[in-house]
Write a protein that holds these residues in place. Structure first.
Motif, PDB file in Angstrom:
ATOM      1  N   LEU A  53       0.825  -1.213   0.000  1.00 57.78           N
ATOM      2  CA  LEU A  53       0.000   0.000   0.000  1.00 57.78           C
ATOM      3  C   LEU A  53       0.858   1.263   0.000  1.00 57.78           C
ATOM      4  O   LEU A  53       0.554   2.234  -0.697  1.00 57.78           O
ATOM      5  CB  LEU A  53      -0.952   0.006   1.203  1.00 57.78           C
ATOM      6  CG  LEU A  53      -2.062  -1.039   1.171  1.00 57.78           C
ATOM      7  CD1 LEU A  53      -2.815  -1.061   2.494  1.00 57.78           C
ATOM      8  CD2 LEU A  53      -3.020  -0.769   0.009  1.00 57.78           C
ATOM      9  N   ARG A  54       1.913   1.242   0.785  1.00 55.11           N
ATOM     10  CA  ARG A  54       2.800   2.409   0.873  1.00 55.11           C
ATOM     11  C   ARG A  54       3.382   2.765  -0.488  1.00 55.11           C
ATOM     12  O   ARG A  54       3.425   3.929  -0.880  1.00 55.11           O
ATOM     13  CB  ARG A  54       3.920   2.101   1.864  1.00 55.11           C
ATOM     14  CG  ARG A  54       4.867   3.236   2.105  1.00 55.11           C
ATOM     15  CD  ARG A  54       5.879   2.811   3.147  1.00 55.11           C
ATOM     16  NE  ARG A  54       6.539   3.936   3.735  1.00 55.11           N
ATOM     17  CZ  ARG A  54       7.086   3.943   4.926  1.00 55.11           C
ATOM     18  NH1 ARG A  54       7.027   2.853   5.683  1.00 55.11           N
ATOM     19  NH2 ARG A  54       7.697   4.988   5.383  1.00 55.11           N
ATOM     20  N   GLU A  77       8.192   9.674  -1.102  1.00 55.51           N
ATOM     21  CA  GLU A  77       6.816  10.150  -1.199  1.00 55.51           C
ATOM     22  C   GLU A  77       6.781  11.183  -2.315  1.00 55.51           C
ATOM     23  O   GLU A  77       7.594  12.106  -2.338  1.00 55.51           O
ATOM     24  CB  GLU A  77       6.366  10.754   0.124  1.00 55.51           C
ATOM     25  CG  GLU A  77       6.259   9.730   1.238  1.00 55.51           C
ATOM     26  CD  GLU A  77       5.820  10.309   2.567  1.00 55.51           C
ATOM     27  OE1 GLU A  77       5.528  11.517   2.647  1.00 55.51           O
ATOM     28  OE2 GLU A  77       5.793   9.544   3.536  1.00 55.51           O
ATOM     29  N   THR A  78       5.847  11.023  -3.222  1.00 52.43           N
ATOM     30  CA  THR A  78       5.848  11.830  -4.445  1.00 52.43           C
ATOM     31  C   THR A  78       4.711  12.839  -4.533  1.00 52.43           C
ATOM     32  O   THR A  78       4.609  13.552  -5.516  1.00 52.43           O
ATOM     33  CB  THR A  78       5.775  10.910  -5.664  1.00 52.43           C
ATOM     34  OG1 THR A  78       4.598  10.100  -5.559  1.00 52.43           O
ATOM     35  CG2 THR A  78       7.003  10.021  -5.767  1.00 52.43           C
ATOM     36  N   GLN A  79       3.872  12.928  -3.526  1.00 52.13           N
ATOM     37  CA  GLN A  79       2.687  13.775  -3.634  1.00 52.13           C
ATOM     38  C   GLN A  79       2.916  15.221  -3.189  1.00 52.13           C
ATOM     39  O   GLN A  79       1.977  15.968  -3.038  1.00 52.13           O
ATOM     40  CB  GLN A  79       1.498  13.161  -2.879  1.00 52.13           C
ATOM     41  CG  GLN A  79       1.666  13.061  -1.392  1.00 52.13           C
ATOM     42  CD  GLN A  79       2.281  11.755  -0.945  1.00 52.13           C
ATOM     43  OE1 GLN A  79       3.030  11.128  -1.666  1.00 52.13           O
ATOM     44  NE2 GLN A  79       1.973  11.353   0.269  1.00 52.13           N
ATOM     45  N   PHE A  80       4.145  15.633  -3.000  1.00 50.58           N
ATOM     46  CA  PHE A  80       4.415  16.979  -2.493  1.00 50.58           C
ATOM     47  C   PHE A  80       4.821  17.970  -3.582  1.00 50.58           C
ATOM     48  O   PHE A  80       5.618  18.864  -3.351  1.00 50.58           O
ATOM     49  CB  PHE A  80       5.486  16.921  -1.390  1.00 50.58           C
ATOM     50  CG  PHE A  80       5.029  16.165  -0.190  1.00 50.58           C
ATOM     51  CD1 PHE A  80       4.015  16.656   0.609  1.00 50.58           C
ATOM     52  CD2 PHE A  80       5.598  14.949   0.135  1.00 50.58           C
ATOM     53  CE1 PHE A  80       3.580  15.949   1.727  1.00 50.58           C
ATOM     54  CE2 PHE A  80       5.169  14.242   1.243  1.00 50.58           C
ATOM     55  CZ  PHE A  80       4.159  14.743   2.035  1.00 50.58           C
ATOM     56  N   ILE A  86      12.202  11.516   1.087  1.00 53.31           N
ATOM     57  CA  ILE A  86      12.731  10.150   1.165  1.00 53.31           C
ATOM     58  C   ILE A  86      12.224   9.529   2.462  1.00 53.31           C
ATOM     59  O   ILE A  86      12.579   9.971   3.545  1.00 53.31           O
ATOM     60  CB  ILE A  86      14.275  10.157   1.105  1.00 53.31           C
ATOM     61  CG1 ILE A  86      14.742  10.794  -0.200  1.00 53.31           C
ATOM     62  CG2 ILE A  86      14.815   8.733   1.267  1.00 53.31           C
ATOM     63  CD1 ILE A  86      16.225  11.081  -0.255  1.00 53.31           C
ATOM     64  N   ASP A  87      11.363   8.531   2.329  1.00 52.00           N
ATOM     65  CA  ASP A  87      10.729   7.960   3.523  1.00 52.00           C
ATOM     66  C   ASP A  87      11.439   6.717   4.053  1.00 52.00           C
ATOM     67  O   ASP A  87      11.227   6.335   5.195  1.00 52.00           O
ATOM     68  CB  ASP A  87       9.243   7.679   3.276  1.00 52.00           C
ATOM     69  CG  ASP A  87       8.973   6.573   2.278  1.00 52.00           C
ATOM     70  OD1 ASP A  87       9.922   6.078   1.646  1.00 52.00           O
ATOM     71  OD2 ASP A  87       7.798   6.198   2.122  1.00 52.00           O
ATOM     72  N   SER A 121      14.072  15.818   0.424  1.00 53.52           N
ATOM     73  CA  SER A 121      14.219  15.986   1.867  1.00 53.52           C
ATOM     74  C   SER A 121      14.163  14.618   2.532  1.00 53.52           C
ATOM     75  O   SER A 121      13.703  13.641   1.944  1.00 53.52           O
ATOM     76  CB  SER A 121      13.131  16.910   2.430  1.00 53.52           C
ATOM     77  OG  SER A 121      11.853  16.366   2.196  1.00 53.52           O
ATOM     78  N   VAL A 122      14.648  14.590   3.771  1.00 53.18           N
ATOM     79  CA  VAL A 122      14.696  13.333   4.509  1.00 53.18           C
ATOM     80  C   VAL A 122      14.789  13.641   5.999  1.00 53.18           C
ATOM     81  O   VAL A 122      15.354  14.664   6.389  1.00 53.18           O
ATOM     82  CB  VAL A 122      15.903  12.461   4.053  1.00 53.18           C
ATOM     83  CG1 VAL A 122      17.230  13.134   4.373  1.00 53.18           C
ATOM     84  CG2 VAL A 122      15.840  11.059   4.619  1.00 53.18           C
TER      85      VAL A 122
END
Length: 161
Positions: A53-54, A77-80, A86-87, A121-122
């Motif tokens: 899901l992630r 995460e690409t929705q920003f 970077i998760d 970012s991370v």
């Protein structure tokens, strides 16, 4: 040097990265990460469905050795809106200190540039902060997070692409 291949995450990789994530955390040998902190970070491998899901809504890559064993992974995460967060970045404990994390960061950066991302970012740990700094990420702020009654330090870093 062993040959490694980076491929897009596929749902069939979920169980392997779940175990890798958990094992990488619990293999940490550092005075800032005692057993209680590592348990707070990861009590047990998460379900394969969690990772499926992630990375259904985000992007991730795995890196394999010549024997097709998954030895690391990175997710973003690409929705920003062209600001990739970077998760996850984890490497199998048996394959650490071989440049695998750097290969994954470089791959992600190339992809992000091709997608016209403006920055990455991370939230890095004590252990990964120097790695990101070597890749020209800049420390913005330090954070403390409480998870399962344990305080974990994180370092928020950014890189303009």
């Amino acid at each position: 040097m062993t040959a490694f291949t980076i491929v897009d995450f596929n749902p069939c990789h979920a169980a392997a990265i779940s175990l890798l994530y958990h094992q990488a955390i619990h293999a940490i040998q550092h005075p800032r990460y005692n057993s209680a902190k590592k348990l707070a970070w990861s009590q047990a491998p998460r379900s394969a469905k969690h990772w499926q899901l992630r990375y259904k809504r985000n992007k991730a890559w795995i890196i394999q050795n010549a024997q097709q064993q998954i030895v690391g992974f990175i997710g973003i995460e690409t929705q920003f809106h062209q600001r990739g967060y970077i998760d996850c970045l984890y490497v199998d404990p048996q394959f650490q200190q071989q440049g695998i994390a750097s290969l994954l960061i470089e791959h992600l950066q190339c992809w992000a540039k091709s997608q016209h991302f403006h920055q990455l970012s991370v939230d890095a740990s004590y252990l990964s902060k120097p790695l990101f700094e070597r890749h020209k990420f800049t420390l913005i702020k330090s954070n403390l997070r409480v998870k399962n009654n344990q305080t974990l330090a994180a370092f928020y870093l950014e890189k303009v692409l």
